[in-house]
Write an enzyme that holds these catalytic residues in place. Structure first.
Site, PDB file in Angstrom:
ATOM      1  N   GLY A  43       0.850  -1.184   0.000  1.00 49.70           N
ATOM      2  CA  GLY A  43       0.000   0.000   0.000  1.00 49.70           C
ATOM      3  C   GLY A  43       0.882   1.229   0.000  1.00 49.70           C
ATOM      4  O   GLY A  43       1.868   1.290   0.736  1.00 49.70           O
ATOM      5  N   ARG A 123     -10.643  -5.116  -3.884  1.00 54.92           N
ATOM      6  CA  ARG A 123     -10.741  -4.151  -2.790  1.00 54.92           C
ATOM      7  C   ARG A 123     -12.122  -3.508  -2.685  1.00 54.92           C
ATOM      8  O   ARG A 123     -12.365  -2.729  -1.757  1.00 54.92           O
ATOM      9  CB  ARG A 123      -9.686  -3.057  -2.970  1.00 54.92           C
ATOM     10  CG  ARG A 123      -9.977  -2.100  -4.106  1.00 54.92           C
ATOM     11  CD  ARG A 123      -8.803  -1.283  -4.579  1.00 54.92           C
ATOM     12  NE  ARG A 123      -7.976  -0.679  -3.569  1.00 54.92           N
ATOM     13  CZ  ARG A 123      -6.799  -0.089  -3.847  1.00 54.92           C
ATOM     14  NH1 ARG A 123      -6.367  -0.042  -5.105  1.00 54.92           N
ATOM     15  NH2 ARG A 123      -6.083   0.447  -2.885  1.00 54.92           N
ATOM     16  N   ASP A 275       7.391   5.121  -3.618  1.00 53.53           N
ATOM     17  CA  ASP A 275       7.039   5.417  -2.231  1.00 53.53           C
ATOM     18  C   ASP A 275       8.293   5.703  -1.408  1.00 53.53           C
ATOM     19  O   ASP A 275       8.287   6.581  -0.541  1.00 53.53           O
ATOM     20  CB  ASP A 275       6.275   4.247  -1.621  1.00 53.53           C
ATOM     21  CG  ASP A 275       4.977   3.952  -2.358  1.00 53.53           C
ATOM     22  OD1 ASP A 275       4.380   4.899  -2.896  1.00 53.53           O
ATOM     23  OD2 ASP A 275       4.580   2.780  -2.398  1.00 53.53           O
TER      24      ASP A 275
END
Length: 361
Positions: A43, A123, A275
């Protein structure tokens, strides 16, 4: 709330958004040929949280998980990485989201092809999709949000549901002196096919630090040039644009611009590098580094992720980081990063292994 303990130090950064269980195949090829899947977690926001914690920034992650093993795996792994998960809510009715990774290279029918991969998301109706402005009334979440000098969001969250969009709008409207809001576009076309992406520009323009990939910005807004994007989003104090040529440009609102090339890296696995870059850049921002050093710290964090087989890499020791941040342009360009270590003119030459002893006759 999740029952894992949080980090001991007060959070200096809060990352908010969905994380999911990840199932990784044991071999390349279409799913019908895969023998088994290995569980992991993933994530964007939790990746940034874990990377910030690894960089020494006390960080909390706020989200919702299901009352299931995947949710417990998420909070357990993040807590073990030093992330404060004390404000993660457990939803008794909705599941933790899941995605599966498919990789090519088997040569079988329906194979994606060598070097290609695809993520399959499950999801819809997840616990995190029920995030809403009610979160702001939760004492644990409110305490973290009120105290941390940095809040990190992404464009994934407002795509999950109307309630998630309302929460992001509420967070961006709650400005207070001394707090920065960073926003990474993290464009996910599949999510936005079910929603109206016209809401995104107002969200992005409300951030203090806006992170964009040139290719994703071109896809989402029809513009990928840093100067054109700066005109499109005039309000953020800093706009950071990563292009396909591995250059990253930071454009301040006052017109100053700094461009810094990425290091040359022998890539092991690309997942998580974006990220990690965001975490490095934001850590440099919190430390008060100059713009070039912030970009370089982002590149170093990304290089660590690129040379690791998982989403999370490691930074070199503090002395090595300081030497590379201070390197001149030529020495920075000459630096090479491999899984085995870093070769750079500003670092001591690696010591070769000792030869095997010659057996006595």
């Amino acid at each position: 709330m999740a029952d894992q303990g949080g980090a001991a130090a007060a959070a200096r950064a809060v990352c908010l958004g969905e994380s999911m269980a990840v199932l990784l195949p044991d071999r390349p090829g279409p799913f019908e040929a895969v023998g088994a899947f290995r569980p992991s977690v993933g994530g964007a926001e939790s990746n940034v949280a874990a990377a910030l914690a690894a960089l020494g920034v006390p960080t909390a992650w706020i989200s919702r998980i299901g009352a299931d093993g995947f949710g417990r795996r998420l909070t357990g792994d993040l807590a073990a990485a030093g992330v404060d998960v004390s404000a993660v809510a457990v939803d008794p009715h909705r599941p933790t989201g899941v995605y599966l990774k498919e990789t090519g290279g088997s040569g079988l029918p329906h194979d994606l092809g060598p070097g290609r991969s695809r993520l399959h998301y499950y999801r819809t109706g997840s616990a995190a999709s029920a995030l809403s402005p009610a979160l702001l009334d939760d004492p644990a979440a409110a305490a973290l949000l009120d105290a941390a000098p940095l809040l990190h969001l992404t464009g994934i969250t407002p795509a999950l549901s109307d309630d998630c969009l309302a929460l992001v709008r509420a967070l961006l409207a709650r400005r207070r002196p001394g707090r920065l809001v960073s926003f990474d576009l993290n464009w996910r076309p599949a999510l936005w096919r079910r929603r109206d992406p016209a809401v995104l520009p107002e969200l992005l323009d409300a951030a203090d630090v806006l992170l964009l990939g040139a290719d994703e910005a071109q896809d989402a807004f029809g513009a990928g040039d840093p100067q054109a994007l700066r005109r499109r989003f005039p309000s953020p104090a800093t706009l950071v644009v990563k292009d396909s040529g591995h250059l990253v440009t930071a454009l301040d609102r006052d017109g100053r611009s700094v461009t810094e090339p990425a290091l040359r890296v022998e890539v092991v696995e690309p997942t998580g590098a974006g990220d990690a870059f965001a975490a490095g850049y934001l850590a440099g921002t919190l430390r008060g580094l100059d713009q070039r050093s912030r970009l370089r710290l982002g590149h170093l964090a990304a290089a660590g992720a690129l040379t690791a087989p998982t989403d999370h890499g490691t930074l070199p020791d503090a002395r090595t980081v300081a030497a590379l941040l201070a390197a001149d342009e030529r020495d920075w360009a000459a630096t090479r990063v491999r899984a085995s270590g870093i070769d750079s003119p500003v670092l001591p030459a690696p010591v070769p292994p000792a030869p095997d002893p010659v057996p006595a006759r």
